[in-house]
Design an enzyme around this catalytic site. Structure first.
Site, PDB file in Angstrom:
ATOM      1  N   ASP A  31     -13.022  -8.799  -7.094  1.00 22.38           N
ATOM      2  CA  ASP A  31     -12.558 -10.096  -6.378  1.00 22.38           C
ATOM      3  C   ASP A  31     -13.456 -10.861  -6.003  1.00 22.38           C
ATOM      4  O   ASP A  31     -13.438 -12.175  -5.772  1.00 22.38           O
ATOM      5  CB  ASP A  31     -11.857  -9.352  -5.062  1.00 22.38           C
TER       6      ASP A  31
ATOM      7  N   HIS B 268       0.730  -1.086   0.131  1.00 18.78           N
ATOM      8  CA  HIS B 268       0.000  -0.003  -0.206  1.00 18.78           C
ATOM      9  C   HIS B 268       0.914   1.205   0.070  1.00 18.78           C
ATOM     10  O   HIS B 268       0.195   2.457  -0.172  1.00 18.78           O
ATOM     11  CB  HIS B 268      -1.103   0.123   1.189  1.00 18.78           C
TER      12      HIS B 268
ATOM     13  N   GLU C  73       3.953 -33.802  -1.549  1.00 16.74           N
ATOM     14  CA  GLU C  73       2.824 -33.157  -2.421  1.00 16.74           C
ATOM     15  C   GLU C  73       3.336 -32.609  -3.678  1.00 16.74           C
ATOM     16  O   GLU C  73       4.167 -32.193  -3.893  1.00 16.74           O
ATOM     17  CB  GLU C  73       2.211 -32.626  -1.381  1.00 16.74           C
TER      18      GLU C  73
END
Ligand code: HEM
Lengths: 420, 253
Positions: free
Chosen positions: A242, A213, A285
């Site tokens: 979003d 930001h 994984e």
């Protein structure tokens, strides 16, 4: 930015003492955002939401899970069978891990493509790399908790990597294990750390947002915001976008949860850990497969340095090298849209990562079409992986001729004569 | 540029599809149509009952399903009374009582299916050194799941020329390594189904596999039923969110 005038007296009272409402307004409502962000910019917020889902489902799992080698496997099955909606919580958590990595990997490739790591966003990028590392540690230790065959053997293989450290390697491994093999103390500490690390990640995400930001989002053109007409307020434009992205993401996520919950898993992990039986193929994984391929690609000693140690270094270097990327890439142009050569090498790099993942999933002695050794493919892919960062990107910064950049965001995206 | 992107994605897709040549691995199990497959799959009630019988009369001599509780059977249509009666047929060790002694009592619905051997050593001793694994999670614990189980149970036969099964092992096409310590468990007519279904080896195998798939995922029907509703909900919601997004952004374009 003008201070907001709050009408509600309670809000006003609180905000005067702790300007939390002003902060939310400043960072989520009025927050000026480039007007041209495409859907690749959805994945940051998706990762954040997934992190929250992981923490919430994780807490509920922790209420029933028993971190003991004699009970862990059965306690997970109790969650699946006897706890109300336990199967839902566990499958949300299991598949959430995969969805989290999916979102974050897309997020990272987005950054690579559009040059989001370049000044003034270097620290933002580096914090991201540490988030990725913390996620890997969290996921690896979480995978050990159900105490299945893959849990146990993945823990054994990965902790054993540290034995490659010269002189003190064996001591480090025993220290990590809290004993002479992966056993109850190992499971206990992994559980403690698996519970802790997500909160460390939350803290890192806070820093990530803070840094974001300060200089605001990059955008597909990779040029700076120059005037207010280059931006639109975050709300309602990007909140709406979003939310729509979240809808699609949740559809995919929940499809796996309800209809293919073990798609990303290994059947062997439904066999309780047994230190006397080694599974035929020990695989991590899917999201860790490329690093596994890099680790196994190094089969040769260099001078007096043993192959295993080089492999471990290469594996860690494959992620840490991202920290250096802002300085390896000297091109002043951010977005690959204006970098004709970088764009091609980027897509090659993307495919290279997929190839590494595929090599990592298969036994190293496998042959492609009976002729080409997977080991060699893995070695070539590893070579390209590092060459991309250490050779190609630095050279492109010098020799590539970028296309001309548009004058401003608004000049590029607004049709001539359009309002505003 | 588009072309390059497509090439990248196509390469990715191709990678997933490339098979690797590997020597002498077991053939992939043939795919069957299971009642519990698909978005709306449920366990065929009659098959579960027959499979339960096969399990009890054949497999239970060697294998447990220790994660399955009797009361779970109510999820596939057994009545409460039936479950109580089935549970009561087994003896369960309980205790200690007020005198500090362990005692036996009839099973209750909350008890789990008993295992045939007290421990792994006893199981090995009774089976030529091989221990019959617990079957509670078998369809989730093997690649190929239910298809593999059925293929395994019906995959016995004469070994190909030049191969001889070792002492105490049987040839089985689908078992990794092709030699298994379990004797062919299913023979035609071994059980009598009360519903009159003919007890061929194929039939018994399909049924016991259905029963074991249920034992592995007793939540499957709940999961799929809820899943259909949840997915419909998120898809409609996503459509609405898309409309909202379009509406809001239309002011900008
Ligand atoms: C950064 C976010 C997280 C990631 C990537 C993650 C990842 C994982 C993974 C991959 C597993 C193994 C899944 C399985 O096969 O069962 C797991 C299990 C587990 N996690 Fe997490 N986790 C996260 C956050 C948390 C949090 C915040 C908690 C608790 C506060 C938690 C508690 C647990 C527990 C109790 C288990 C074992 C139960 C089970 O295996 O289902 N996790 N986690």
């Amino acid at each position: 930015m003008a201070a907001v005038q709050w009408k509600n007296p309670v809000i006003k009272w609180i905000d005067y003492r702790l300007p939390i409402f002003t902060m939310v307004h400043h960072d989520l409502v009025d927050y000026p955002t480039p007007r041209n962000l495409n859907y690749w910019w959805n994945f940051g917020s998706l990762a954040g939401i997934t992190l929250v889902i992981m923490v919430l489902t994780g807490i509920f799992l922790a209420m029933y899970y028993t971190p003991h080698v004699d009970y862990a496997f059965e306690s997970v099955e109790r969650i699946m069978r006897d706890v109300n909606y336990g199967w839902l919580i566990r499958y949300l958590h299991m598949n959430g891990g995969s969805m989290f990595f999916l979102a974050v990997y897309i997020h990272v490739f987005r950054g690579l493509y559009f040059g989001s790591y370049k000044a003034p966003r270097e620290l933002l990028w580096i914090i991201g790399v540490f988030i990725l590392l913390a996620m890997m540690a969290t996921a690896f230790m979480g995978y050990v908790l159900p105490w299945g065959q893959m849990s146990f053997w993945a823990a054994t293989v990965i902790t054993n990597l540290f034995s490659a450290v010269p002189l003190v390697g064996e001591a480090i491994v025993r220290w990590l294990w809290g004993g002479f093999t992966v056993d109850n103390p190992t499971l206990n500490r992994f559980y403690a750390l698996h519970f802790l690390l997500p909160f460390v990640i939350l803290g890192l995400v806070g820093l990530h947002m803070w840094a974001l930001h300060v200089h605001k989002s990059n955008n597909p053109l990779g040029i700076d915001i120059k005037s207010p007409s280059d931006t639109i307020p975050f709300h309602p434009y990007y909140t709406a976008k979003d939310m729509y992205g979240l809808g699609i993401f949740m559809t995919v996520y929940l499809f796996f949860v309800f209809f293919a919950p073990n798609f990303f898993g290994e059947p062997d992990n439904y066999i309780k850990a047994n230190s006397l039986v080694t599974p035929a193929h020990i695989v991590p994984e899917w999201y860790l497969l490329p690093y596994y391929a890099i680790l196994r690609a190094i089969t040769f000693d260099i001078w007096f340095i043993p192959a295993k140690l080089i492999g471990v270094i290469a594996m860690f270097a494959s992620i840490l090298i991202l920290v250096l990327l802002p300085w390896l890439d000297r091109s002043p142009v951010r977005s690959a849209r204006f970098r004709p050569l970088y764009k091609q090498f980027f897509w090659l790099f993307f495919v290279d990562c997929l190839i590494l993942g595929w090599v990592g999933a298969n036994p190293p002695d496998a042959m492609l079409m009976g002729k080409i050794s997977l080991l060699v493919i893995g070695q070539l892919a590893t070579l390209y992986y590092f060459a991309f960062f250490l050779v190609i990107v630095p050279l492109l910064g010098i020799f590539e001729r970028p296309k001309p950049l548009p004058e401003s965001i608004s000049a590029a995206v607004l049709k001539p004569g359009a309002a505003e | 540029m588009r072309a390059l992107k497509f090439a990248a994605l196509a390469a990715a897709a191709a990678l997933v599809g490339i098979g690797l040549a590997s020597a002498a691995e077991a053939p992939p199990p043939p795919q069957k149509n299971w009642s519990f497959d698909g978005l709306f799959g449920t366990f065929d009630r009659a098959a579960v009952r027959r499979g339960h019988l096969v399990y009890k009369e054949v497999c239970a001599a060697c294998h447990g399903v220790k994660l399955l509780a009797f009361r779970d059977l109510q999820r596939v249509g057994y009545s409460e009374g039936e479950v109580k009666a089935i549970a009561a047929q087994v003896e369960v060790q309980d205790g200690p009582n007020d005198q500090g002694e362990m005692f036996k009592r009839p099973g209750r619905p909350a008890d789990r299916f008993p295992s045939p051997f007290a421990n792994e050593q006893a199981a090995r001793a009774a089976n030529n050194g091989a221990s019959p694994p617990d079957l509670s999670l078998m369809t989730k614990a093997r690649k190929g799941g239910a298809d593999y189980l059925h293929a395994l149970l019906t995959g016995y036969g004469e070994p190909p020329k030049g191969m001889k099964a070792m002492e105490g092992l049987q040839y089985n096409k689908y078992f990794p390594g092709q030699q298994i310590a379990m004797p062919s468990p299913l023979n035609e007519g071994q059980v009598t189904f009360p519903d009159g279904t003919k007890a061929t080896a194929e039939q018994m195998s399909l049924d016991v596999t259905t029963f074991l798939a249920f034992a592995a995922e007793p939540e499957l029907e709940d999961r799929k039923r809820l899943g259909v509703k949840v997915l419909l909900f998120v898809i409609v919601l996503t459509g609405m969110l898309f409309a909202v997004k379009r509406e809001i952004w239309s002011a900008l374009h």
